[in-house]
Design an enzyme around this catalytic site. Structure first.
Site, mmCIF file in Angstrom:
data_model
loop_
_atom_site.group_PDB
_atom_site.id
_atom_site.type_symbol
_atom_site.label_atom_id
_atom_site.label_comp_id
_atom_site.label_asym_id
_atom_site.label_seq_id
_atom_site.Cartn_x
_atom_site.Cartn_y
_atom_site.Cartn_z
ATOM 1 N N ASP A 360 0.842 -1.200 0.000
ATOM 2 C CA ASP A 360 0.000 0.000 0.000
ATOM 3 C C ASP A 360 0.880 1.255 0.000
ATOM 4 O O ASP A 360 2.097 1.169 0.184
ATOM 5 C CB ASP A 360 -0.905 -0.018 1.234
ATOM 6 C CG ASP A 360 -2.077 0.957 1.125
ATOM 7 O OD1 ASP A 360 -2.369 1.422 0.006
ATOM 8 O OD2 ASP A 360 -2.696 1.245 2.165
ATOM 9 N N GLU A 363 2.222 4.625 -4.533
ATOM 10 C CA GLU A 363 2.110 5.371 -5.797
ATOM 11 C C GLU A 363 3.475 5.881 -6.303
ATOM 12 O O GLU A 363 3.613 5.978 -7.532
ATOM 13 C CB GLU A 363 1.130 6.542 -5.615
ATOM 14 C CG GLU A 363 -0.319 6.131 -5.508
ATOM 15 C CD GLU A 363 -0.644 5.396 -4.205
ATOM 16 O OE1 GLU A 363 -1.461 4.460 -4.254
ATOM 17 O OE2 GLU A 363 -0.067 5.746 -3.157
ATOM 18 N N ASP A 429 -9.256 3.719 -2.094
ATOM 19 C CA ASP A 429 -10.138 4.240 -1.052
ATOM 20 C C ASP A 429 -11.444 4.775 -1.627
ATOM 21 O O ASP A 429 -11.647 5.997 -1.745
ATOM 22 C CB ASP A 429 -9.424 5.335 -0.263
ATOM 23 C CG ASP A 429 -8.179 4.820 0.441
ATOM 24 O OD1 ASP A 429 -8.025 3.590 0.532
ATOM 25 O OD2 ASP A 429 -7.368 5.642 0.892
#
Length: 699
Positions: A360, A363, A429
């Protein structure tokens, strides 16, 4: 062909300035000479030999098509039909071409199935606000687009890792424009049907391998489970509600101070034995790993990374940014030595008995936003490395699991084209709203059309507080999602067993139905691994000649046989749906002809249909050694695959492959195409929509 295109003057085409490669009869590459090696595509291809037809006009032939350059304008032709017409931009920083029609792909972009009339950017981004249709970037950058035609779809993979811009009939309703911010010009073209184009793209960039069977079951996560007791309560709650559960996820609260590869020993005093105990109970455990390493003197991961010089730098100094542990540094995953080190850490971490890894915040992002463009990510600046940072993190994680003898299960939020080779994905999300439930179908279908086989969303929504009705409806609408996980932020508890009355029963029925589908779903993953055929499909994928399906995004299909038309609005008791073929309603056995229908959809009734004249393998509840074959008439053949469900033995031939053939009278013939293990079944039950059953005992 025009001499001027979209305001860009075409120059004379010089073959000495460009490379053209044929990679198959349906794929070719056009790149500028001197372009660095692709970070994603390993296959090189065969150089084209062109034929000059007048000044500046060159023709190249690919199978039954010809590629014509006139100046720097390009036409792809089949016979007298022009399939695509465009030109490279001045400065070689993109291309524009004439096109008006449905456009699919581009990964996890939020919005409709058909992207025409939208502008997007490829730049992996963790948005602080709720996702919405005007949002140009999300967590993944998959620069693949399918320009649809029933027979002559053109696929384009724009192989550039910098920020890329896509203007899809917005600035000019007749034009599609693509450009990049930095790096070289390289683009791959794919020709064929939509199905063929997607398969060719995955053949080029990579396909995901078989997930373990447990990863196809019902999974639970929440940001806010604090200790072993919290997880045990959840597992027990599902057990008492008779709702199966295959996996739980440890969010960052299991860590000591949110630092990677650490354990909060107060909350998890016996983690290894606890994980082992959960496995015996049939529940796999997957921990989260964030890419931000706590920048604290004495922290073993921080000190080892500094010693090895494997962290990202800015102007020669360690780059730091704030994330969950506080000030953090970031592994330079584009560097091979960094990945080797990270693999060592992952393999050590797996000694706790974890079934996989959840990557997680990759990016990558910080609480202050993205990295500056000049940050060195391991040989490339962030301007060129940002979008593939997670790709190489997932590569290292996947290799660690494989080298540890496990069937790799890696879940990632961020990705690039080809990342599916290393990790499955979820869409990040999302929000507990009906609009986000509605958006789930087109978003996942475009992910699937972008080559991503194992994908899902947070069931119930991650942000905000859902109602019981929304959670139950979301579970029903998700039974086809390859990744089937309920996940949420702090706030309202939304586990299915906590729902009340008819909504808990609807959630339970959805989960039970999902487990029935696992044998069929597993077959689809095996087929995808071999052929690239999509697992999850928009209806237009299976019925490309049906123009009513070009924008259809309230229904979806699993493989070629199953169709789902779920309730997507609050209080919905009936809905309009369209069947592109003759189908059987699974719950009632009633046949419906091709066309529009208004059907009831109360909670507990997700409108699942089975295509007429098909054979679908299903699980029998509480009878793992029984395989059900749901037969809807006609003469049908079907290949069914089975293996141990986990591990890597199947890659060495340890699997069984059946050829089932059933005639129009319902007589079943069974042939073992491959027998590398004992059959997992003791009996096969052939069922028909009228309720009739025939049992075949296997030796």
């Amino acid at each position: 062909m025009r001499n001027e295109y979209n305001g860009v003057m075409s120059k004379t085409f010089n073959p000495d300035s460009w490379n053209l490669y044929a990679l198959s009869d349906h794929c070719f590459c056009w790149e500028e000479k001197g372009a660095p090696k692709s970070l994603i595509v390993e296959k090189k291809g065969t150089p084209f030999v062109g034929e000059m037809k007048g000044e500046g006009r060159w023709i190249y032939r690919l199978s039954d098509c010809q590629i014509v350059f006139d100046g720097l304008q390009l036409e792809i032709q089949r016979g007298r039909k022009t399939l695509l017409s465009g030109a490279i931009r001045d400065g070689h920083d993109g291309l524009s071409f004439q096109y008006q029609g449905p456009i699919y792909g581009l990964g996890d972009k939020f919005g409709p199935l058909d992207h025409q009339g939208h502008q997007y950017e490829s730049w992996n981004f963790d948005p602080p606000e709720h996702h919405h249709e005007q949002m140009k970037s999300l967590y993944k950058s998959i620069n693949f687009l399918a320009f649809f035609d029933p027979k002559d779809t053109i696929g384009i993979y724009y192989d550039n890792t910098s920020r890329c811009f896509f203007d899809l009939n917005v600035s000019d309703p007749e034009l599609v424009s693509i450009r990049h911010q930095a790096g070289a010009f390289r683009v791959y073209f794919f020709l064929g049907t939509l199905k063929e184009v997607v398969a060719s793209f995955t053949e080029l960039t990579g396909r995901g391998s078989l997930p373990p069977v447990w990863a196809l079951g019902h999974q639970q996560s929440r940001f806010g489970y604090l200790n072993e007791a919290d997880y045990d309560e959840v597992i027990q709650g599902y057990r008492e509600a008779r709702i199966p559960l295959s996996a739980i996820y440890l969010d960052i609260d299991y860590m000591d101070g949110f630092a990677d590869f650490t354990i909060n020993e107060t909350s998890f005093p016996n983690l290894a034995s606890w994980v082992k105990e959960k496995k015996k109970e049939g529940v796999s455990v997957v921990p989260i790993v964030d890419c931000g390493v706590k920048a604290k003197e004495g922290d073993p991961i921080f000190e080892e990374g500094k010693k090895r010089k494997t962290f990202c730098t800015l102007n020669g100094r360690l780059f730091q940014g704030p994330v969950w542990p506080g000030p953090s540094v970031f592994p330079a995953f584009l560097d091979e030595d960094c990945r080797k080190w990270w693999k060592e850490e992952i393999k050590r971490f797996l000694s706790y008995g974890f079934a996989g890894i959840w990557n997680d915040m990759n990016e990558p992002t910080t609480f202050d936003g993205n990295f500056p463009d000049a940050v060195d990510m391991g040989g490339l600046p962030s301007e060129l490395g940002h979008n593939v940072y997670a790709h190489f993190e997932n590569k290292a994680t996947h290799e660690a699991l494989s080298e540890a003898g496990k069937r790799p299960f890696v879940l990632t939020r961020a990705a690039f084209a080809g990342t599916i080779k290393y990790a499955g994905m979820w869409t990040g999300d999302n929000t507990a709203s009906w609009s986000h439930l509605e958006n789930m179908i087109p978003q996942l279908c475009n992910m699937s059309l972008s080559g991503v086989s194992y994908v899902g969303v947070d069931i119930g929504g991650f942000k905000c507080d859902p109602t019981d009705e929304l959670i139950a409806r979301w579970a029903e609408a998700s039974i086809f999602n390859p990744f089937f996980r309920n996940h949420s932020d702090h706030g309202r508890r939304q586990e299915g067993y906590l729902l009340k009355g008819k909504y808990r029963e609807a959630y339970r029925n959805a989960v039970l139905l999902r487990y029935e589908l696992i044998p069929y779903l597993y077959d689809l993953f095996r087929a995808y691994e071999e052929t690239g055929e999509a697992v999850l499909r928009p209806l237009i994928y299976n019925y490309p000649e049906d123009s009513l399906l070009l924008q259809e995004s309230s229904e979806l299909m699993l493989g070629s046989s199953l169709l789902l038309a779920p309730a997507l609005k609050p209080g919905e008791s009936q809905r309009l749906l369209y069947l592109p073929d003759d189908f059987i309603e699974y719950a009632t056995g009633k046949e419906y002809r091709k066309g529009h229908h208004i059907l009831p959809c109360p909670p507990g009734h997700p409108n699942l249909f089975v295509r007429k004249n098909s054979l679908t393998p299903l699980a029998q509840k509480d009878e793992p050694k029984t395989l059900r074959l749901y037969w809807t008439g006609g003469e049908v053949s079907y290949h069914h695959y089975g293996d141990e469900g986990d591990g890597l033995c199947y890659q060495k031939g340890c699997y069984i492959l059946y050829d089932f053939h059933i005639d129009s009278q319902g007589n079943l013939k069974i042939k073992k195409v491959h027998e590398g293990m004992r059959s997992p079944y003791e009996k096969i039950v052939v069922e028909s929509p009228d309720g009739k059953k025939r049992t075949i005992l296997l030796n």
